[in-house]
Design a protein around this motif. Structure first.
Motif, short mmCIF file in Angstrom:
data_model
loop_
_atom_site.label_atom_id
_atom_site.label_comp_id
_atom_site.label_asym_id
_atom_site.label_seq_id
_atom_site.Cartn_x
_atom_site.Cartn_y
_atom_site.Cartn_z
N MET C 1 0.84 -1.20 0.00
CA MET C 1 0.00 0.00 0.00
C MET C 1 0.87 1.25 0.00
SD MET C 1 -3.02 0.94 -0.23
CE MET C 1 -3.53 2.63 -0.44
N ARG C 2 1.77 1.32 1.00
CA ARG C 2 2.69 2.47 1.08
C ARG C 2 3.56 2.54 -0.16
NH1 ARG C 2 4.93 1.54 6.72
NH2 ARG C 2 3.23 2.11 8.09
N ASN C 3 3.92 1.37 -0.68
CA ASN C 3 4.76 1.34 -1.88
C ASN C 3 4.02 1.94 -3.07
OD1 ASN C 3 6.99 0.24 -0.71
ND2 ASN C 3 6.31 -1.87 -1.06
N THR C 4 2.71 1.67 -3.15
CA THR C 4 1.92 2.22 -4.24
C THR C 4 1.89 3.74 -4.15
OG1 THR C 4 0.52 0.30 -3.83
CG2 THR C 4 -0.22 1.84 -5.51
N ILE C 5 1.70 4.24 -2.93
CA ILE C 5 1.67 5.69 -2.76
C ILE C 5 3.02 6.29 -3.16
CG2 ILE C 5 1.52 7.54 -1.04
CD1 ILE C 5 -0.47 5.73 0.47
N PHE C 6 4.09 5.65 -2.72
CA PHE C 6 5.42 6.15 -3.06
C PHE C 6 5.61 6.16 -4.57
CE2 PHE C 6 9.96 5.46 -3.91
CZ PHE C 6 10.48 6.56 -3.27
N PHE C 7 5.13 5.09 -5.21
CA PHE C 7 5.25 5.01 -6.67
C PHE C 7 4.51 6.16 -7.33
CE2 PHE C 7 3.19 3.37 -10.61
CZ PHE C 7 4.31 3.41 -11.41
N LEU C 8 3.27 6.41 -6.88
CA LEU C 8 2.46 7.47 -7.50
C LEU C 8 3.09 8.83 -7.28
CD1 LEU C 8 -1.11 6.14 -6.67
CD2 LEU C 8 0.08 6.13 -8.88
N VAL C 9 3.60 9.05 -6.05
CA VAL C 9 4.22 10.34 -5.75
C VAL C 9 5.45 10.55 -6.63
CG1 VAL C 9 5.48 11.68 -4.01
CG2 VAL C 9 3.35 10.51 -3.40
N SER C 10 6.32 9.53 -6.72
CA SER C 10 7.54 9.72 -7.53
C SER C 10 7.20 9.86 -9.01
CB SER C 10 8.57 8.62 -7.30
OG SER C 10 7.99 7.47 -6.81
N LEU C 11 6.13 9.17 -9.43
CA LEU C 11 5.70 9.32 -10.82
C LEU C 11 5.25 10.76 -11.06
CD1 LEU C 11 5.51 7.39 -13.21
CD2 LEU C 11 3.07 7.18 -12.75
N ALA C 12 4.53 11.32 -10.11
CA ALA C 12 4.06 12.70 -10.24
C ALA C 12 5.26 13.65 -10.30
CB ALA C 12 3.15 13.06 -9.06
N VAL C 13 6.23 13.43 -9.42
CA VAL C 13 7.44 14.27 -9.44
C VAL C 13 8.13 14.16 -10.79
CG1 VAL C 13 9.72 14.61 -8.42
CG2 VAL C 13 7.76 14.13 -6.96
N ALA C 14 8.23 12.93 -11.31
CA ALA C 14 8.89 12.72 -12.59
C ALA C 14 8.15 13.48 -13.69
CB ALA C 14 8.94 11.23 -12.92
N LEU C 15 6.82 13.44 -13.66
CA LEU C 15 6.04 14.16 -14.68
C LEU C 15 6.28 15.66 -14.60
CD1 LEU C 15 2.63 12.24 -14.69
CD2 LEU C 15 4.28 12.44 -16.56
N VAL C 16 6.34 16.17 -13.36
CA VAL C 16 6.60 17.61 -13.18
C VAL C 16 7.97 17.96 -13.78
CG1 VAL C 16 7.08 19.40 -11.47
CG2 VAL C 16 5.11 17.86 -11.17
N ILE C 17 8.97 17.13 -13.48
CA ILE C 17 10.31 17.38 -14.01
C ILE C 17 10.28 17.37 -15.54
CG2 ILE C 17 12.64 16.44 -14.22
CD1 ILE C 17 12.31 15.34 -11.37
N TYR C 18 9.60 16.33 -16.07
CA TYR C 18 9.58 16.19 -17.52
C TYR C 18 8.93 17.40 -18.19
CZ TYR C 18 8.05 14.77 -22.10
OH TYR C 18 7.80 14.75 -23.45
N PHE C 19 7.72 17.74 -17.72
CA PHE C 19 7.02 18.85 -18.38
C PHE C 19 7.70 20.18 -18.09
CE2 PHE C 19 3.60 15.71 -18.79
CZ PHE C 19 3.32 15.89 -20.13
N GLY C 20 8.35 20.27 -16.92
CA GLY C 20 9.12 21.48 -16.61
C GLY C 20 10.22 21.69 -17.63
N LEU C 21 10.98 20.64 -17.90
CA LEU C 21 12.08 20.74 -18.86
C LEU C 21 11.54 21.02 -20.26
CD1 LEU C 21 14.66 17.97 -17.88
CD2 LEU C 21 14.72 20.40 -17.41
N ARG C 22 10.40 20.37 -20.56
CA ARG C 22 9.82 20.53 -21.89
C ARG C 22 9.39 21.97 -22.13
NH1 ARG C 22 6.44 16.32 -25.27
NH2 ARG C 22 5.00 17.69 -26.32
N ALA C 23 8.98 22.62 -21.04
CA ALA C 23 8.53 24.00 -21.17
C ALA C 23 9.66 24.91 -21.66
CB ALA C 23 7.98 24.50 -19.84
N PHE C 24 10.91 24.57 -21.28
CA PHE C 24 12.04 25.39 -21.73
C PHE C 24 12.26 25.25 -23.24
CE2 PHE C 24 13.21 25.25 -17.25
CZ PHE C 24 13.64 26.55 -17.06
N GLY C 25 11.93 24.05 -23.75
CA GLY C 25 12.10 23.83 -25.18
C GLY C 25 13.54 23.76 -25.65
#
Lengths: 291, 244, 334
Positions: C1-25
């Motif tokens: 259960m806790r592992n799932t939450i950790f997975f979702l949180v890190s996935l969200a962080v990864a998405l933020v990083i990805y789209f953040g970098l993409r915004a710079f172009g």
């Protein structure tokens, strides 16, 4: 096709000469890893430093590389004692030698190599001496002095070490430290002091081994790493800390490597030593002479 | 009734040195056996051979009717053989409670087949620590412990594996008189709950008061085995201990 | 259960990083980002064996190169299909070849895992130091094999051309970055899950005292094999996309010393006892190196990493994470 007998015999002789040299290179590891149980993977880095020092004095002052190394050996001895002191205080005393101690020596190996690259670049360096070049010929047998002189010097160094370990009080104390620290205290000797001396000695051999190396072949900073596999393969094969075993294993590896290089090409030679090491670890971890 | 532990013709050599020679030893269910002998007589080697830390060169070790020869140490632990070490060997980076979790996860679970609930594990850890009087330090690391506490942890960890036979290797060396009494009382309580115990000890008074039977090893050989009062009067034992 | 939450949180962080970098172009950000995130995977993989069980692997570069060259092999096979097979077979094979990168990653993971298992099986019955020395040996043996293997380019190297068209992603580098980011999330989730599991306790027992672990019923050899296999597989997976990333692959680049050094230095400097250590070490050192590469030579760069490694193992045995934890603990008890 006929079997090229002459080529084969020359390969074996070149291997014997190379093996004698390997004995000098490995003697230091036999002391530090074999007797003191210190996994000094940075040992080849000290050897390469020895090569560069021989190179500097040879190029600038025209001094003989082997004589330079003998003069420099005491300085290496002191350096070795200092390195051991750091190792002892930071890792051995805290019982962290297995992970952090190894990482420490890895860092030393790596930093030394990078510093040498920054100062001298990655060009090959070589020394000049009268015995580099001429070759003694007996019929079809070639004895290049470039190999013969290092081999003989190496055997002298090796014999001196063997005498020191077996005949002097300190030498016997080093042997004792490898077997039983408690017994050593009964001999009224401080194990840390004995280990410091022994480790200093192992680094002192690196000064000489380095000079012999640059006589045999031109060197560049990363050459040292190729020797890691060789020295540990020999050390393990020779049965950890046994100097006679080390000599036999050195010569065996020298011959096998030389034959491989002659018949299959030098690009395969590095794999021989490491392959040897992997096979030894897998099938004969107590060494050739081990039970 | 067949013995819980049966050692037959056991021998162990290190190179040319014979550490143990032709050892026979039977230990009955629920017995309290003392094992004594001078330094270097092979006591610890015998323990190591019984527990699988070392493998014997000859002879057999039978536990609960099955040969354990060739089994690794952890497999013997799974079968109900547990030991404490002469020099305490705690898991230094884990808290005391976590130290006890290791045998619970890897031996008790393995034996029962069903994983215990996490709360049960925690409760059981505390219960064991209470038994040895260390419950207040459950969340400390072993480095905060005194010598006697370290030895108690060692025993608690062996107990956490729920063994049928416990081998306590010099668990009292260097302790004060009252501390020895404390450990002895603890071992007796364990024995009353049905656990067979082999005690290896230098402190004669402790061995004498604890053991129902005394076994003496000298230079790798068993020279006596019987009632403690009889054994200590045996001329050969007296010579081995006092004669030199 | 806790592992799932950790997975979702890190996935969200990864998405933020990805789209953040993409915004710079800026495509270069993905290149630099790829290298840093690749080190997160390598450092985490190293730490599963080195930090959790205490066995040092000096051959990270070898495992990385195994991944890279397993991809090169499969890519080269794809270019030979027409020569080797009859038309109908070739047509059938060409529907799957060239294999998509995620498949290459999985295959690299299998190869790396097998080599890790083999290494462990040969040396782990012996003293710990032998394993470390054998890993040094492995790197040289594998490098020699690759140098002498013409099919994958030998010592002169091989060109690997990335497909030109992409869906969703603007460039191939961007795609590779996103893939590596996902692998980083995966490796952190695995590392953290291990730490809090029965397996993690077993690893810790092995690291602290192997004899006592055996006596407590821990099957130490099996557990060490699990660690070497998993760690080897993850390192090889990190290397699998490398040929596409670099475009031209040589033994000297795939077996680069920087991989061996960084994958040890990053966990050691960050802290080896938890999943956070390698992450902190990789992000910190990786970013520093990317910045420094612009200003100073790569040799000086590596020198700094080496010196930091020496200083940290002597002064801060538990790394940056350990230092911070000590600080927090001291404040709490005050």
């Amino acid at each position: 096709m006929d079997f090229p007998v002459e080529l084969f015999i020359n390969a074996v002789i070149a291997g014997l000469l190379l093996g004698g040299f390997y004995a000098a290179v490995t003697s230091g590891i036999s002391i530090s890893f074999g007797m003191l149980d210190i996994v000094n993977i940075a040992h080849p880095a000290f050897i390469i430093v020895g090569s560069y020092i021989a190179y500097i004095f040879n190029i600038s002052l025209g001094m003989d590389p082997i004589i330079v190394s003998v003069v420099m050996a005491p300085a290496f001895y002191v350096l070795g004692m200092m390195v051991y002191q750091i190792y002892y205080l930071s890792f051995e005393k805290r019982g962290q030698e297995s992970l952090r101690g190894l990482a420490f020596f890895f860092g030393v190996l790596f930093v030394t190599e990078v510093v040498l690259i920054l100062v001298y670049g990655v060009d090959y360096r070589y020394v000049e001496a009268v015995y580099i070049g001429p070759t003694l010929k007996f019929g079809f047998i070639d004895l290049p002095l470039r190999m013969l002189v290092p081999c003989i010097s190496a055997l002298v160094l090796f014999a001196a070490l063997h005498l020191f370990i077996t005949r002097t009080f300190t030498g016997r104390a080093v042997m004792a430290v490898s077997q039983d620290q408690g017994a050593l205290q009964l001999m009224a000797a401080d194990p840390v002091r004995i280990k410091r001396i022994a480790f200093g000695l192992s680094i002192a051999t690196a000064a000489v081994a380095g000079a012999l190396l640059i006589v045999i072949q031109p060197i560049e900073p990363s050459v040292g790493r190729e020797f890691i596999g060789r020295v540990f393969a020999i050390c393990v094969l020779g049965g950890l800390g046994s100097l006679p075993g080390t000599l036999i294993a050195s010569i065996l590896l020298g011959v096998v490597e030389s034959i491989t290089a002659t018949f299959y090409g030098p690009s395969w030679a590095p794999a021989v030593a490491f392959g040897f090491l992997l096979l030894t670890l897998a099938f004969r971890p107590s060494g050739l002479l081990g039970r | 009734m067949s013995a819980l532990l049966e050692v037959k013709g056991l021998a162990k050599r290190f190179g040319g040195f014979t550490a143990l020679e032709n050892i026979d030893l039977n230990v009955q269910q629920s017995e309290r056996v003392g094992l004594i002998g001078p330094n270097g007589s092979g006591k610890s080697t015998l323990v190591n051979c019984i527990c699988g830390t070392l493998h014997n060169d000859a002879g057999t070790v039978t536990f609960d009717g099955h040969s354990v020869n060739g089994l690794e140490a952890h497999e013997r632990t799974h079968r109900g053989l547990a030991r404490s070490f002469q020099l305490p060997r705690p898991f230094a980076s884990l808290s005391l409670a976590e130290n006890l979790k290791i045998p619970m996860f890897y031996t008790v679970h393995k034996r029962s087949g069903t994983p215990l609930h996490a709360d049960n594990v925690d409760a059981r850890c505390l219960e064991l620590l209470k038994l040895v009087g260390l419950e207040r330090k459950a969340h400390h690391r072993p480095k905060d412990l005194t010598q006697v506490e370290m030895r108690k942890l060692e025993l608690a960890r062996a107990m956490a594996a729920e063994p049928r036979l416990l081998i306590a290797d010099e668990s009292m060396a260097g302790l004060s008189h009252s501390e020895v009494e404390e450990i002895l009382a603890l071992l007796k309580r364990l024995n009353e709950s049905g656990i067979t115990i082999i005690l290896i000890e230098h402190i004669m008074s402790a061995v004498m008061s604890f053991s129902q039977r005394l076994v003496v090893l000298v230079t790798g050989r068993k020279i006596a085995d019987g009632k403690p009062e009889t054994v200590v009067r045996d001329p050969e034992v007296v010579r081995a201990y006092l004669g030199q | 259960m806790r592992n799932t939450i950790f997975f979702l949180v890190s996935l969200a962080v990864a998405l933020v990083i990805y789209f953040g970098l993409r915004a710079f172009g800026i495509d270069y950000l993905f290149v630099a980002g790829y290298v840093i995130v690749q080190y997160v995977v390598l450092a985490t993989a190293w730490n599963i064996l080195g930090g959790y069980t205490g066995y040092v692997n000096f051959g990270s570069a070898a495992f990385f190169a195994v991944g890279a060259y397993s991809s090169v092999t499969l890519i080269t096979i794809a270019t030979h299909i027409e020569d080797w097979f009859s038309e109908s077979v070739a047509a059938a094979l060409n529907t799957v070849f060239p294999l998509p990168i995620p498949v290459l990653v999985v295959i690299a993971g299998i190869v790396g895992g097998l080599i890790g298992y083999g290494m462990g099986y040969l040396t782990l019955r012996l003293r710990g130091a032998f394993f470390a020395i054998a890993t040094l040996a492995l790197a040289v043996v594998l490098a020699t094999l690759v140098v002498n293997w013409e099919f994958v380019g030998g010592s002169s190297g091989a060109y690997v051309i990335a497909p030109a068209e992409m869906i969703f992603f603007k460039s191939y580098k961007e795609y590779l970055f996103a893939l590596m980011l996902l692998m980083a999330v995966g490796s952190l989730v695995v590392a953290r899950a291990i730490e809090r599991s029965k397996l993690g306790y077993g690893f810790a027992a092995i690291r602290d005292d192997e004899l006592a672990a055996e006596a407590s019923g821990v099957p130490t050899l099996n557990l060490k094999l699990v660690a070497t296999t998993l760690s080897g597989a993850m390192m090889a997976m990190a290397g699998a996309p490398f040929p596409y990333f670099i475009g031209f692959i040589q033994p000297s680049s795939a077996f680069g010393l920087e991989y061996a050094v960084n994958s040890i230095a990053m966990p050691m400097i960050g802290g080896t006892l938890s999943w956070m250590g390698p992450l902190v070490g990789a992000v910190l050192l990786g970013t520093l190196q990317q910045l420094a590469n612009v200003t100073i030579s790569s040799a000086v760069n590596l020198l700094i990493v080496g010196l930091l490694l020496i200083v940290f193992v002597i002064i801060a045995p538990n790394g940056i994470v350990g230092l911070v934890q000590d600080r927090l603990r001291a404040r709490r008890t005050k």
